[in-house]
Write an enzyme that holds these catalytic residues in place. Sequence first.
Site, PDB file in Angstrom:
ATOM      1  N   CYS A   1       0.840  -1.196   0.000  1.00 15.79           N
ATOM      2  CA  CYS A   1       0.000   0.000   0.000  1.00 15.79           C
ATOM      3  C   CYS A   1       0.883   1.257   0.000  1.00 15.79           C
ATOM      4  O   CYS A   1       1.520   1.556  -0.998  1.00 15.79           O
ATOM      5  CB  CYS A   1      -0.979  -0.043   1.173  1.00 15.79           C
ATOM      6  SG  CYS A   1      -2.388   1.078   0.991  1.00 15.79           S
TER       7      CYS A   1
ATOM      8  N   HIS B   1      -3.340  -5.715   1.210  1.00 17.10           N
ATOM      9  CA  HIS B   1      -2.636  -5.942   2.475  1.00 17.10           C
ATOM     10  C   HIS B   1      -2.611  -7.431   2.831  1.00 17.10           C
ATOM     11  O   HIS B   1      -3.528  -7.913   3.508  1.00 17.10           O
ATOM     12  CB  HIS B   1      -3.337  -5.185   3.604  1.00 17.10           C
ATOM     13  CG  HIS B   1      -3.121  -3.713   3.604  1.00 17.10           C
ATOM     14  ND1 HIS B   1      -2.139  -3.100   4.346  1.00 17.10           N
ATOM     15  CD2 HIS B   1      -3.770  -2.720   2.945  1.00 17.10           C
ATOM     16  CE1 HIS B   1      -2.194  -1.788   4.162  1.00 17.10           C
ATOM     17  NE2 HIS B   1      -3.172  -1.533   3.312  1.00 17.10           N
TER      18      HIS B   1
ATOM     19  N   GLU C   1      -0.778  -8.849   5.048  1.00 17.94           N
ATOM     20  CA  GLU C   1      -0.585  -9.017   6.494  1.00 17.94           C
ATOM     21  C   GLU C   1      -1.903  -8.918   7.259  1.00 17.94           C
ATOM     22  O   GLU C   1      -1.986  -9.358   8.406  1.00 17.94           O
ATOM     23  CB  GLU C   1       0.421  -7.976   7.014  1.00 17.94           C
ATOM     24  CG  GLU C   1      -0.106  -6.576   7.225  1.00 17.94           C
ATOM     25  CD  GLU C   1      -0.302  -5.762   5.952  1.00 17.94           C
ATOM     26  OE1 GLU C   1      -0.714  -4.590   6.057  1.00 17.94           O
ATOM     27  OE2 GLU C   1      -0.039  -6.296   4.848  1.00 17.94           O
TER      28      GLU C   1
END
Length: 240
Positions: free
Chosen positions: A87, A202, A204
Amino acid sequence: MHATVVIFPGSNADAEMIHTLRDVLQVRTSTAWHRDAELPAGTDLVAIPGGFSYGDYLRCGAIARTSPIVPAIRRHAERGGLVLGVCNGFQILTEAGLLPGALTRNAHLRFECRDIFVTPRAEGPFTSGLPRVLRLPIAHAEGRYQADPETLRRLVADRAIALQYCDREGVVGGDANPNGSAMDIAGIYGGPRRNVLGLMPHPERMSQPFQGCADGRAIFDAVLRHAHAGRSASAAASAP
């Protein structure tokens, strides 16, 4: 593997990145502050997390690229070290010239915060062995990847388009593209050995089942396999 998460003023996904690397994947994880001039010794993977570095003033990542830590990241990448920008991290990598193109305002001028689907399009340290479709979350207002026609042609020719937006069946195009990115690009490779990856979703934030989906872990597992394979090859080459 030794990972270093680089933190800028305004980073807000650093804790999630650290948790995924250190606690979920059991990877030795350090941090570096934007004012540091060097990465921690022995760093294999540099992870630049999402957020709003320097408040996104001027352009997303435009001020972060002038931080003292960026030359160290560049040297690491030029040596073939692994770099992951997620990002805002992707935006910083393009502003710093480590990846081509730019991330601009979403075509519809709205902030997008929802789950999307991506499909891997290139082999590389972060994408080898991935499932055909991954569900991942996005949260951005400036995620529209753009580049001049020659750069786009080069990305295709070099097979450097790492991930494309798709629907849940893996079909690319149409409404599956959440931001108007050229060629439905969600992530690209760069670096001398495809060792630099920038992506807007994302991983994660979807690395454990309790997060609703653990598809993001596959990207981290891929780079772990790559790192372990590299160490095994080095050990074999140095054996008497």
